[in-house]
Write a protein that holds these residues in place. Sequence first.
Motif, PDB file in Angstrom:
ATOM      1  N   LYS A   2       0.828  -1.200   0.000  1.00  0.00           N
ATOM      2  CA  LYS A   2       0.000   0.000   0.000  1.00  0.00           C
ATOM      3  C   LYS A   2       0.864   1.252   0.000  1.00  0.00           C
ATOM      4  O   LYS A   2       1.919   1.288   0.630  1.00  0.00           O
ATOM      5  N   ARG A   3       0.392   2.257  -0.706  1.00  0.00           N
ATOM      6  CA  ARG A   3       1.036   3.570  -0.669  1.00  0.00           C
ATOM      7  C   ARG A   3       0.596   4.288   0.588  1.00  0.00           C
ATOM      8  O   ARG A   3      -0.553   4.204   0.996  1.00  0.00           O
ATOM      9  N   LYS A   4       1.517   5.010   1.225  1.00  0.00           N
ATOM     10  CA  LYS A   4       1.213   5.704   2.467  1.00  0.00           C
ATOM     11  C   LYS A   4       1.001   7.190   2.201  1.00  0.00           C
ATOM     12  O   LYS A   4       1.807   7.838   1.536  1.00  0.00           O
ATOM     13  N   VAL A   5      -0.104   7.714   2.746  1.00  0.00           N
ATOM     14  CA  VAL A   5      -0.419   9.132   2.659  1.00  0.00           C
ATOM     15  C   VAL A   5      -0.405   9.703   4.070  1.00  0.00           C
ATOM     16  O   VAL A   5      -1.021   9.150   4.981  1.00  0.00           O
ATOM     17  N   TYR A  27      -5.386   3.160   0.182  1.00  0.00           N
ATOM     18  CA  TYR A  27      -4.188   3.796   0.717  1.00  0.00           C
ATOM     19  C   TYR A  27      -4.061   3.547   2.216  1.00  0.00           C
ATOM     20  O   TYR A  27      -5.059   3.426   2.925  1.00  0.00           O
ATOM     21  N   GLU A  28      -2.848   3.504   2.685  1.00  0.00           N
ATOM     22  CA  GLU A  28      -2.567   3.509   4.116  1.00  0.00           C
ATOM     23  C   GLU A  28      -2.469   4.977   4.510  1.00  0.00           C
ATOM     24  O   GLU A  28      -1.739   5.737   3.871  1.00  0.00           O
ATOM     25  N   LYS A  43       8.037   8.466   6.409  1.00  0.00           N
ATOM     26  CA  LYS A  43       8.301   8.028   5.032  1.00  0.00           C
ATOM     27  C   LYS A  43       7.029   7.797   4.221  1.00  0.00           C
ATOM     28  O   LYS A  43       6.786   6.711   3.726  1.00  0.00           O
ATOM     29  N   ALA A  44       6.244   8.830   4.099  1.00  0.00           N
ATOM     30  CA  ALA A  44       5.022   8.755   3.303  1.00  0.00           C
ATOM     31  C   ALA A  44       5.342   8.948   1.823  1.00  0.00           C
ATOM     32  O   ALA A  44       6.317   9.600   1.469  1.00  0.00           O
ATOM     33  N   ASN A  45       4.491   8.372   0.972  1.00  0.00           N
ATOM     34  CA  ASN A  45       4.610   8.590  -0.453  1.00  0.00           C
ATOM     35  C   ASN A  45       4.046   9.950  -0.854  1.00  0.00           C
ATOM     36  O   ASN A  45       4.439  10.524  -1.864  1.00  0.00           O
ATOM     37  N   LEU A  46       3.102  10.437  -0.063  1.00  0.00           N
ATOM     38  CA  LEU A  46       2.447  11.713  -0.336  1.00  0.00           C
ATOM     39  C   LEU A  46       2.083  12.368   0.986  1.00  0.00           C
ATOM     40  O   LEU A  46       1.654  11.694   1.927  1.00  0.00           O
TER      41      LEU A  46
END
Length: 70
Positions: A2-5, A27-28, A43-46
């Motif tokens: 999962k991508r982290k926001v 999303y996480e 360390k979030a992706n967004l």
Amino acid sequence: MKRKVLIIENDEEIKLIVTYVLELEGYEVEGARYDSAALVKLKANLILLDEWVNKREGHMLCKEIKAIEA
């Protein structure tokens, strides 16, 4: 994976609604307070950042985050 926001928002209701929608989309989601050093460790992706966070300008936090070497 999962991508982290990461959501940085003072208004809890807004944070809950945005979290709900993003989690429905897979999303996480993590909420955070205004602490630039701690935010980088997540360390979030967004990062979704409110312009006014704890009576400070959000774009200044953005500059602080970008200045930290991760």
